[in-house]
Design a protein around this motif. Structure first.
Motif, PDB file in Angstrom:
ATOM      1  N   ALA A 191       4.581 -24.973 -48.222  1.00 35.44           N
ATOM      2  CA  ALA A 191       5.105 -26.312 -48.486  1.00 35.44           C
ATOM      3  C   ALA A 191       3.980 -27.304 -48.232  1.00 35.44           C
ATOM      4  O   ALA A 191       3.263 -27.188 -47.229  1.00 35.44           O
ATOM      5  N   VAL A 192       3.823 -28.264 -49.137  1.00 35.05           N
ATOM      6  CA  VAL A 192       2.786 -29.295 -48.985  1.00 35.05           C
ATOM      7  C   VAL A 192       3.484 -30.625 -48.711  1.00 35.05           C
ATOM      8  O   VAL A 192       4.536 -30.913 -49.301  1.00 35.05           O
ATOM      9  N   PHE A 193       2.900 -31.420 -47.801  1.00 33.00           N
ATOM     10  CA  PHE A 193       3.537 -32.656 -47.347  1.00 33.00           C
ATOM     11  C   PHE A 193       2.656 -33.862 -47.639  1.00 33.00           C
ATOM     12  O   PHE A 193       1.423 -33.755 -47.704  1.00 33.00           O
ATOM     13  N   GLU A 194       3.303 -35.004 -47.773  1.00 27.41           N
ATOM     14  CA  GLU A 194       2.577 -36.255 -48.033  1.00 27.41           C
ATOM     15  C   GLU A 194       1.560 -36.557 -46.942  1.00 27.41           C
ATOM     16  O   GLU A 194       0.454 -37.001 -47.208  1.00 27.41           O
ATOM     17  N   SER A 195       1.960 -36.331 -45.684  1.00 29.01           N
ATOM     18  CA  SER A 195       1.066 -36.670 -44.572  1.00 29.01           C
ATOM     19  C   SER A 195       1.113 -35.580 -43.515  1.00 29.01           C
ATOM     20  O   SER A 195       2.037 -34.753 -43.486  1.00 29.01           O
TER      21      SER A 195
END
Lengths: 473, 473
Positions: free
Chosen positions: B226-230
C-alpha cells in the motif's frame, strides 16, 4: 526453630503485621500440603501494601537473616508458598490494584495480588483477554501465575504465562527495586532477567508489578466434545490433531475413569468412554477448521461428536470443567493425593498415558488422567485412603514412575505447577548436576543469605532438616 | 596485548587451527565494524567440529585466561563477534549439520553453524517452517540468531527466535557441557536458564546444539503493498492496523526517503511516497482478513493498494526486499553508517518515526527509516561521507538521540541485533544500575575469568582500554 520477627512491628510500612495463630495457620499450607499435612506455620504474617513496603520488609529481614516466603492465593499444588523454615509469610493479596490498561498497546499493568478473572474483566470492554490464563483464574493471583510460569487450556494456541509478561518490577532480597524487561514487544538487549524471575517461585525476588500483553478476543468461538470408544482412540486422536496442525484453541482429554467420575458427579447420563473437549478461535472460517479437525479424528472410533457456539458449549464442557470436584467426591473413603502434571513431546503422549494407566491398574490404584492434551500435558491424581500408609506409598511410587518416564521421553517433571517442595527430588534428574549448579549460582548471587522462600526448588536442608546457607558469607 | 595461543596446536581435537594473517583478518570484523574500521584481529582462529572440540578448547583457554570469542557468519550489526581483546576467534561454521527432524513433534535439532535457509529447506517437505527467521536467513547461522535473540518480518505474528527454541546444548566457560530447556513445549521446572543463554551473545556459554520448534505452513498466503500520500499517513495506518487486531503475518514500513532510494535502485517507476508492505497467513478466510485490513487503513490517504498470492507478490515486495542494497548504492560519495534498530510500544511508533525524521532533516543528514512496523520496530541508517568527521559525528548524535527517545517511550535500545559493542553505552540507561549489576553477577558466576567474548554487552575495560576481570579470583 523459630525466628524473632518482632522487628516487623517497628518498620515504617503501610501494611499490617500479625502474630495471631489463626493468621499463621492460614499461611501454613497450599492445596498440596493441606492434603498431605506437610504445612509449616510461619512466625509472622505481613501484608505489604506497596512496593516500598515490600522493600522495607525484605531489607530488614535480610539484615536479620530471617526467611521471607511470599504468599498469595495459596492454591498452588507443589507446596510452593509453604514457609518451610518458618520466618515471615509475606501475603501479597492486598497489593491487588489494576494500575493501568493501555488498549492501544494491548497492555495492562497490575499488582501481584490481582486475581486472574479480574484481569479479564478489566480488559473485556476493550475486546481483549489474557490468553495463557490457567483454569483456576478466579482462584489464582497473577503474581502466583508469573512466579510459577503457569499455563492453561488455551496454552496450546497462545503459549504460557511467560510468553505474555513484558515487564516486571521486582524487589530483590536486599530490598533493592528493579524493573526487568521492556514495554516493547521484543528486545535483544542484555541478559533476559525477566524470564529468570518468571517461574522462580519467589526464590530470587518478589514481583510487585507486572506489565502483561493482551490479545484481541476472536470474532468466532466454537467448541464441543468428542467421545471415543477407548482411551487409546482418544489419545491417538489428540496426537493426530496436533501433528496435522489443526488450529485448536483448547484440546483437553479425560480418560474413561475420569469420565466415569464426572458422570457420577453430574448425574447427567453422559456416554461412557474417554473424551476430548475442544474449542476453536478464529476471525474467519471456524467451521472449515472444525471440519478439518473432524476429518482428522474420525478414523479413531468417534462415538459422539457435537459442537456449539452458545450455552450448549458450556454444557458439553461441563464434565471437564467440574472434574476436580468430581474426583474429590467420587468415593467418601478416598482422598486425592498429590495432584501433579508432567509434559512430554506430543509423539510420546500416547505412551505416557498408557504407561500411567497400566501401572495404576496393575497396582490397583484409582488414577484418573486428564489434562491439556494438545501440549502433551497430563494431569493426574491418585485416590487413596488417607489412613492407609501402604496405599499412599504405592500411589507415590506410581507418581514417581510417571515423572521418571516423562523425563526419559525428553519431557519435564512439571508442566505448569513449578517445583516447590513436591518436585525437588526430580530437579537434578531433569536438569543434570551442572544445570542445577548453574541455578544454585544464580540463587547465591541474587540472595546470598537465602532469605527468599528457602528450601524451595533446591532441597537446601542438611540431614537434620536444618536450613543450609548457599554462600559462605 | 596479545595472547600466546600456541597451546591450541597441542589439543586433541578434530577441528583445525590457523594463525595465518588472512584467517585472522577474516575474523576481525562483522558488518558494523567492517564499515567503521573498529575490527580487531584475533591471535588465532579455531574451527571446532564437535561439542567435544568446543569443550576441549574452552577448558584449555579458561585455564590459561585466554579470551574466546565465538564467530559464525560475521553478519551481525553491533560488533557482537569482534574479538575485542584478541585471543581466540572460535569459528562455529563447521558445526553445520541438521541432526534430526521430528515432524510429529514439529521439532528439528541443528548444530549452530547451520544457515537459516537450510533449516527451512530441511523441513519444507514436511509442510513446515521456522517462523521467526530474520530477513537475512541465507546470511545468518542459527547459532548467531539464538545468541542475539534475532527476529524478523514474521515476528509480528509468530514472535522472536527465543519463542521457538526448546532446548540448547551449551558449553560453559570451563568446558563443562549442559543441556538447558526441555523437549516438551512447556515447562515450569526450575530457573529458565535456556532463555538466559538466548540473547547472551556468547558471553555466558557457547551453543553447540539446539532443538527448535516448527510451525505448519499456512494453507493461504497473500500479500502486497500500500502506498500513502505521506509518511505520517503510512505510520498512522500501521498503528491502526495493530490496535485493531488485524492478523498480519508481516507488516513493514519504508519512509518516503527509503522509497525514493528503492525507486532509484530498481528504476521501476514505483510511485512516490511512504509504503507499507504486508503479508497474510491463514488456513481459511484470508480475503476477509485482507478486506478488514483495507477498511482499517483506507481513511489514511491510500494512493495505491495491491495484493497477490503469486509471483506478483514478490514484485510488490521488491522495494522492501532490496532496500539494503538501495541504501548502499544511493550516492557513491556516501556510505551507510551504523545501521541500528530500536523498538517502542506501538502507540509511540508515530512519535519515534516523526522524531527521527525531523531531527535528521534539521541536521541535514540522509536518514532512511524502515522496519518491522507491526512490532513498533524501526531500523535506520545514516548516509555519511566517510571522510567527513563532523558529518559522522552528527550522524552519531542523531543515532544516540533516537535510542534515548526510544528508552523514554518505554522501548528498547536494540530490538533484534543485541548489544555487542555498539549499544553498550545504553545498557545502564535501559536496565538501570541494579539491572546491570544483576547481569554482571550472572556473568561473574558463569564465567569468572571473563574468557567468553570479553568486552561485549558490558564495557569491561578500564580507562586505558585494558580488559577488566569481573571476579577477584
Amino acid at each position: 526453630m523459630s525466628y524473632d520477627c518482632s522487628f516487623l512491628e517497628d518498620l515504617s510500612i503501610d501494611g499490617t503485621v500479625s502474630f495471631e495463630p489463626s493468621a499463621l495457620n492460614n499461611h501454613a499450607t497450599d492445596w498440596l500440603t493441606e492434603a498431605t499435612g506437610e504445612g509449616v506455620t510461619p512466625d509472622a504474617v505481613v501484608w505489604p501494601e506497596s512496593t516500598a513496603d515490600v522493600s522495607t520488609i525484605l531489607s530488614a529481614a535480610n539484615e536479620r537473616d530471617v526467611p521471607v516466603t511470599p504468599y498469595a492465593a495459596g492454591t498452588s499444588l507443589e507446596g510452593n508458598p509453604v514457609p518451610l523454615f518458618k520466618g515471615i509469610s509475606m501475603d501479597m493479596t492486598k497489593m491487588n490494584a489494576v494500575l493501568e490498561v493501555r488498549p492501544d498497546d494491548f497492555q495492562i499493568d497490575v499488582e501481584p495480588g490481582v486475581m486472574g478473572n479480574v484481569i479479564n474483566e478489566a480488559v473485556e470492554e476493550h475486546g481483549m483477554f489474557f490468553p495463557p490464563m490457567p483454569s483456576s483464574a478466579d482462584l489464582s493471583t497473577i503474581g502466583g501465575m508469573i512466579v510459577n510460569d503457569a499455563s492453561g487450556k488455551k496454552t496450546v494456541k497462545y503459549g504460557e504465562v511467560a510468553d505474555w509478561v513484558l515487564e516486571l518490577e521486582v524487589v530483590l532480597a536486599d530490598g533493592s527495586v528493579v524493573e526487568l524487561g521492556s514495554n516493547a514487544v521484543k528486545t535483544s538487549s542484555g541478559y533476559n532477567l525477566k524470564d529468570l524471575i518468571v517461574g522462580s517461585e519467589g526464590t530470587l525476588g518478589v514481583v510487585t508489578r507486572s506489565t502483561l500483553e493482551l490479545e484481541g478476543l476472536p470474532e468466532q468461538i466454537k467448541g464441543g466434545r468428542a467421545v471415543f470408544e477407548s482411551m487409546d482412540d482418544a489419545v491417538a486422536a489428540v496426537f493426530d490433531t496436533v501433528r496435522s496442525g489443526v488450529d485448536t484453541a483448547k484440546i483437553e482429554l479425560i480418560d474413561s475413569l475420569a469420565a466415569e467420575m464426572a458422570n457420577d458427579y453430574l448425574d447427567a447420563g453422559l456416554p461412557d468412554g474417554s473424551m476430548i473437549f475442544f474449542e476453536f478461535h478464529a476471525n474467519h472460517g471456524i467451521d472449515e477448521e472444525i471440519e478439518f479437525f473432524r476429518s482428522v479424528i474420525e478414523s479413531h472410533g468417534v462415538v459422539e461428536f457435537e459442537t456449539s457456539s452458545d450455552e450448549r458449549m458450556d454444557e458439553l464442557w461441563r464434565a471437564r470443567d467440574d472434574l476436580a470436584f468430581a474426583v474429590q467426591q467420587y468415593d467418601p473413603d478416598l482422598s486425592p493425593r498429590h495432584p501433579g502434571d508432567v509434559t512430554v513431546p506430543i509423539s510420546k503422549y500416547p505412551e505416557i498415558i498408557r504407561f500411567a494407566k497400566d501401572l495404576a491398574d496393575e497396582r490397583e490404584i484409582l488414577f484418573p488422567c486428564f489434562g491439556h492434551a494438545g501440549d502433551g500435558n497430563v494431569h493426574y491424581t491418585a485416590l487413596v485412603d488417607p489412613d492407609d500408609e501402604e496405599m499412599i506409598h504405592t500411589a507415590e511410587e506410581i507418581y514417581d514412575a510417571v515423572v521418571e518416564r516423562a523425563l526419559e521421553y525428553g519431557g519435564t517433571a512439571t508442566g505448569e505447577h513449578g517445583i516447590g517442595m513436591g518436585k525437588r527430588r526430580f530437579l537434578e534428574a531433569e536438569h543434570g548436576e551442572i544445570g542445577v549448579e548453574m541455578m544454585r549460582k544464580i540463587k547465591a548471587a541474587f540472595d546470598p543469605n537465602d532469605v527468599l522462600n528457602p528450601g524451595k526448588v533446591f532441597p537446601e536442608t542438611d540431614e537434620d532438616g536444618v536450613r543450609v546457607r548457599l554462600s559462605d558469607d
